[in-house]
Design a protein around this motif. Structure first.
Motif, mmCIF file in Angstrom:
data_model
loop_
_atom_site.group_PDB
_atom_site.id
_atom_site.type_symbol
_atom_site.label_atom_id
_atom_site.label_comp_id
_atom_site.label_asym_id
_atom_site.label_seq_id
_atom_site.Cartn_x
_atom_site.Cartn_y
_atom_site.Cartn_z
ATOM 1 N N HIS A 77 0.820 -1.212 0.000
ATOM 2 C CA HIS A 77 0.000 0.000 0.000
ATOM 3 C C HIS A 77 0.861 1.273 0.000
ATOM 4 C CE1 HIS A 77 -3.879 1.925 0.424
ATOM 5 N NE2 HIS A 77 -3.423 2.668 1.417
ATOM 6 N N GLY A 78 1.978 1.238 0.705
ATOM 7 C CA GLY A 78 2.889 2.393 0.713
ATOM 8 C C GLY A 78 3.440 2.674 -0.675
ATOM 9 N N GLU A 79 3.656 1.620 -1.438
ATOM 10 C CA GLU A 79 4.170 1.797 -2.798
ATOM 11 C C GLU A 79 3.074 2.360 -3.710
ATOM 12 O OE1 GLU A 79 5.444 -0.658 -0.799
ATOM 13 O OE2 GLU A 79 7.270 0.561 -0.832
ATOM 14 N N PHE A 80 1.819 2.115 -3.384
ATOM 15 C CA PHE A 80 0.726 2.768 -4.127
ATOM 16 C C PHE A 80 0.871 4.290 -3.978
ATOM 17 C CE2 PHE A 80 -2.810 -0.719 -4.123
ATOM 18 C CZ PHE A 80 -1.913 -1.604 -4.672
ATOM 19 N N TYR A 81 1.112 4.696 -2.747
ATOM 20 C CA TYR A 81 1.313 6.116 -2.428
ATOM 21 C C TYR A 81 2.496 6.663 -3.217
ATOM 22 C CZ TYR A 81 2.958 9.874 0.779
ATOM 23 O OH TYR A 81 3.426 11.042 1.337
ATOM 24 N N MET A 82 3.588 5.894 -3.224
ATOM 25 C CA MET A 82 4.800 6.303 -3.948
ATOM 26 C C MET A 82 4.507 6.463 -5.446
ATOM 27 S SD MET A 82 7.272 4.641 -6.022
ATOM 28 C CE MET A 82 7.323 2.900 -5.592
ATOM 29 N N ILE A 83 3.791 5.510 -6.021
ATOM 30 C CA ILE A 83 3.471 5.598 -7.454
ATOM 31 C C ILE A 83 2.616 6.840 -7.729
ATOM 32 C CG2 ILE A 83 2.253 4.474 -9.383
ATOM 33 C CD1 ILE A 83 4.837 3.058 -8.789
ATOM 34 N N GLY A 84 1.709 7.143 -6.812
ATOM 35 C CA GLY A 84 0.903 8.364 -6.949
ATOM 36 C C GLY A 84 1.797 9.595 -7.067
ATOM 37 N N ALA A 85 2.819 9.646 -6.234
ATOM 38 C CA ALA A 85 3.750 10.780 -6.263
ATOM 39 C C ALA A 85 4.518 10.823 -7.584
ATOM 40 C CB ALA A 85 4.712 10.692 -5.080
ATOM 41 N N TYR A 86 4.962 9.660 -8.058
ATOM 42 C CA TYR A 86 5.716 9.624 -9.318
ATOM 43 C C TYR A 86 4.839 9.989 -10.519
ATOM 44 C CZ TYR A 86 10.305 8.017 -7.854
ATOM 45 O OH TYR A 86 11.565 7.958 -7.319
ATOM 46 N N VAL A 87 3.577 9.580 -10.471
ATOM 47 C CA VAL A 87 2.682 9.950 -11.573
ATOM 48 C C VAL A 87 2.559 11.471 -11.641
ATOM 49 C CG1 VAL A 87 0.286 9.882 -12.403
ATOM 50 C CG2 VAL A 87 1.379 7.791 -11.593
ATOM 51 N N LEU A 88 2.449 12.098 -10.482
ATOM 52 C CA LEU A 88 2.380 13.559 -10.481
ATOM 53 C C LEU A 88 3.674 14.163 -11.022
ATOM 54 C CD1 LEU A 88 0.458 15.967 -9.060
ATOM 55 C CD2 LEU A 88 2.786 16.402 -8.270
ATOM 56 N N TYR A 89 4.790 13.591 -10.604
ATOM 57 C CA TYR A 89 6.100 14.053 -11.091
ATOM 58 C C TYR A 89 6.160 13.981 -12.615
ATOM 59 C CZ TYR A 89 11.129 13.694 -12.049
ATOM 60 O OH TYR A 89 12.385 13.859 -12.560
ATOM 61 N N GLN A 90 5.685 12.862 -13.149
ATOM 62 C CA GLN A 90 5.688 12.664 -14.598
ATOM 63 C C GLN A 90 4.806 13.692 -15.307
ATOM 64 O OE1 GLN A 90 7.416 10.141 -16.369
ATOM 65 N NE2 GLN A 90 6.741 11.299 -18.160
ATOM 66 N N VAL A 91 3.588 13.808 -14.853
ATOM 67 C CA VAL A 91 2.608 14.641 -15.559
ATOM 68 C C VAL A 91 2.914 16.128 -15.380
ATOM 69 C CG1 VAL A 91 0.167 15.306 -15.658
ATOM 70 C CG2 VAL A 91 0.802 12.900 -15.435
ATOM 71 N N TYR A 92 3.225 16.499 -14.169
ATOM 72 C CA TYR A 92 3.384 17.918 -13.853
ATOM 73 C C TYR A 92 4.802 18.407 -14.151
ATOM 74 C CZ TYR A 92 4.051 22.054 -10.911
ATOM 75 O OH TYR A 92 4.395 23.293 -10.452
ATOM 76 N N GLN A 93 5.795 17.697 -13.659
ATOM 77 C CA GLN A 93 7.164 18.182 -13.794
ATOM 78 C C GLN A 93 7.752 17.852 -15.172
ATOM 79 O OE1 GLN A 93 8.502 19.945 -11.312
ATOM 80 N NE2 GLN A 93 10.382 20.428 -12.448
ATOM 81 N N LEU A 94 7.600 16.615 -15.604
ATOM 82 C CA LEU A 94 8.239 16.215 -16.862
ATOM 83 C C LEU A 94 7.428 16.644 -18.086
ATOM 84 C CD1 LEU A 94 9.666 12.694 -15.974
ATOM 85 C CD2 LEU A 94 10.748 14.940 -15.754
ATOM 86 N N TRP A 95 6.123 16.477 -18.043
ATOM 87 C CA TRP A 95 5.315 16.858 -19.194
ATOM 88 C C TRP A 95 4.882 18.323 -19.133
ATOM 89 C CZ3 TRP A 95 1.740 11.920 -19.135
ATOM 90 C CH2 TRP A 95 2.496 10.827 -19.620
ATOM 91 N N GLY A 96 5.022 18.915 -17.958
ATOM 92 C CA GLY A 96 4.703 20.330 -17.829
ATOM 93 C C GLY A 96 3.225 20.661 -17.852
ATOM 94 N N LEU A 97 2.405 19.657 -17.574
ATOM 95 C CA LEU A 97 0.968 19.940 -17.532
ATOM 96 C C LEU A 97 0.586 20.528 -16.178
ATOM 97 C CD1 LEU A 97 -0.259 16.674 -19.276
ATOM 98 C CD2 LEU A 97 -0.202 18.978 -20.254
ATOM 99 N N ASN A 98 -0.654 20.947 -16.081
ATOM 100 C CA ASN A 98 -1.151 21.551 -14.849
ATOM 101 C C ASN A 98 -1.049 20.572 -13.660
ATOM 102 O OD1 ASN A 98 -3.546 22.039 -12.891
ATOM 103 N ND2 ASN A 98 -3.327 23.968 -14.000
ATOM 104 N N PHE A 99 -0.772 21.135 -12.485
ATOM 105 C CA PHE A 99 -0.646 20.331 -11.263
ATOM 106 C C PHE A 99 -1.887 19.458 -11.032
ATOM 107 C CE2 PHE A 99 -1.637 20.186 -6.635
ATOM 108 C CZ PHE A 99 -0.610 19.352 -6.234
#
Lengths: 289, 248
Positions: free
Chosen positions: A41-63
């Motif tokens: 379950h903790g890794e679910f949380y971690m993946i959630g954070a990485y998905v945000l990193y991908q979408v927001y930071q790397l792709w530059g889309l809205n937070f």
């Protein structure tokens, strides 16, 4: 402790409680329906954070796009976990334990492979600045977690108590065999529970991404707290998880501010031990949610 | 014939719990299975509703084979199972329990009619509609379990030990409701350890011993049978206690 520190710590406590609640509710929910603990379950949380990193930071889309994408992605991860692991382990607790611990490692390595080794990922804070209450400063980025968590928890409660499917989920948690005799497909309900667990963990991870250190191992700390929370609240009780999350969020934050984080962790475990002695079923504990 | 079991065997691992029984139930009938603990009565009901798979034999309902149907599909056929020990959903309200009973139904008007019907049979449930089911008395929980079964508007109701653990007064009340349901045309398979009660209600009975049917026939005849009187009704077989079994 002067008033400003107190106010600041108070707000930090509410924010911490919100994250604890989001993560723990999913764990309690899945446990309620399956009587199995998901150690990934903790890794679910971690993946959630990485998905945000991908979408927001790397792709530059809205937070917020990142947040909205993280929820279904991790929910699907939950569903896949049910299909691949829990459906096969059945009621074998040891097998479920081994398989989900293993899944946790797999997800950590997967995150390393996809997003690379090295230091933690840096994310530009989408909401700069801080709310100033007296002399207390609390970053907006932390404050927005609170209404998001509350909205998610209210939505979940509404779903469980007002929607037919939610009621079926509760029925299934209370008595799966009898639920099946009413025409409820138990497997669909365990999948739904795992989807909800993933969704709330994914939301928590995404919201925390800008203020937490994003590493493949970031779920480790939070999952231990989540387990403490659900033991204190009553392992299968969603309401108990929320209450215990608030209590432990406040205690952790205040003890960290007044003493240090190591002591805070010890106090948290101490509270769990005390609960197990005094009220083994947990604060709002019963067998089912 | 509404329900027919043909030479059904059921095993728990290697142990046979039901050994080749054949049962037939006509529409509108109350049929009872009586027998001691472990005779295979509950297993038979659980096999009809799909919770157990028969290892051989056939189960037909309204002419269709149902012995491979999953338990979550069985209400679609019109079979409702009132489990032994009631098994209400303890942390849900009375109304929510009934709502779950109608889980697969979508016709809102028909469901509302279902609530009315249930509350007519069980006025006490109406009074307690908002109460958590786990806080009801045993008898009320039995009523709720029966009401929940009615909510699926079943053609056949399987009742497993409805009188178990209830006071004599409550037993009488449950018996009256079973009779009412019968009068309204419901078909019921009743499993009971309380043979006196069961034979008073049923038209036909099967006596199970260690997984086999040892005796069957019209309930009226079974009540007069010396063997049954002695073993299940606790009456000395002199015949002087005739008729007593009627007032259960």
């Amino acid at each position: 402790m002067d008033l400003d520190t107190f106010v600041q710590t108070l707000l930090n406590s509410i924010q911490t409680s919100s994250v604890y609640a989001l993560v723990a509710v999913g764990l309690a929910m899945a446990f309620g329906v399956m009587k199995m603990a998901n150690f990934a379950h903790g890794e679910f949380y971690m993946i959630g954070a990485y998905v945000l990193y991908q979408v927001y930071q790397l792709w530059g889309l809205n937070f917020w796009i990142g947040v909205v994408v993280a929820i279904p992605v991790v929910a699907l991860l939950g569903v896949a976990t049910e299909r691949v692991i829990f459906r096969n382990t059945g009621a074998n607790i040891l097998a479920g334990f081994m398989a989900t611990v293993g899944l946790g490692f797999v997800l950590q390595v997967a995150a390393l492979q996809i997003w690379g080794h090295g230091l933690m990922k840096r994310i530009d804070t989408p909401y700069m600045g801080a709310a100033e209450i007296g002399d207390a400063h609390v970053g907006w980025q932390r404050l927005i977690i609170i209404p998001c968590a509350i909205a998610m928890l209210i939505a979940l409660r509404w779903f469980l108590y007002n929607v037919k499917l939610g009621k079926a989920l509760r029925a299934c948690a209370q008595d799966p065999e009898t639920a099946s005799l009413q025409g409820i497909k138990v497997r669909n309900m365990t999948m739904l529970a795992m989807a909800i667990a993933g969704a709330s963990a994914g939301l928590a991870g995404a919201l925390m991404a800008p203020v937490a250190a994003i590493t493949p191992y970031m779920g480790h700390h939070i999952v231990i707290i989540a387990f403490i929370v659900i033991v204190v609240g009553g392992t299968a009780s969603v309401g108990g998880a929320v209450v215990a999350a608030i209590i432990l969020g406040f205690i952790h934050t205040f003890v960290t501010t007044l003493v240090d984080s190591t002591t805070a962790a010890m106090v948290g475990v101490g509270i769990m031990a005390l609960t197990l002695v005094v009220r083994p079923q947990g604060l709002l504990g019963r067998e089912t949610p | 014939m509404l329900l027919a079991l043909k030479d059904v065997w059921v095993h728990y691992r290697k142990v046979a719990a039901v050994r080749g029984i054949s049962i037939s139930v006509e529409e509108g009938e109350i049929v009872t299975l009586i027998g001691a603990n472990g005779a295979g009565k509950s297993t038979t009901l659980r096999t009809i509703s799909g919770l157990k798979r028969p290892s051989s034999g056939a189960i037909e309902f309204a002419g269709e084979r149902i012995d491979t149907v999953a338990p979550d599909q069985i209400t679609k056929f019109g079979i409702a199972h009132v489990p032994e020990g009631r098994h209400v959903f303890p942390y849900m309200s009375v109304v929510e329990n009934l709502e779950i009973g109608a889980y697969l139904r979508t016709d809102k008007a028909a469901i509302d009619k279902g609530y009315e019907e249930v509350f007519e049979h069980f006025p006490r449930l109406r009074e307690r509609r908002k109460q958590q089911a786990g806080t009801l008395s045993g008898g009320e929980q039995q009523m709720l379990a029966m009401g929940r079964a009615l909510m699926s508007d079943p053609k056949l109701i399987l009742m497993d030990e409805p009188s178990l653990g209830l006071s004599p007064i409550m037993c009488r009340e449950i018996a009256k409701i079973i009779r009412d349901l019968h009068q309204l045309g419901r078909t019921i398979v009743l499993v009971e350890q309380n043979a006196r009660l069961a034979l008073a209600l049923a038209q036909k009975g099967y006596v199970l011993e260690t997984g086999s049917i040892v005796l069957d026939g019209p309930a009226q005849e079974l009540r007069q049978n010396d063997e049954i009187k002695h073993t299940y009704l606790g009456i000395a077989s002199t015949g002087e206690a005739d008729g007593k079994s009627d007032n259960a």
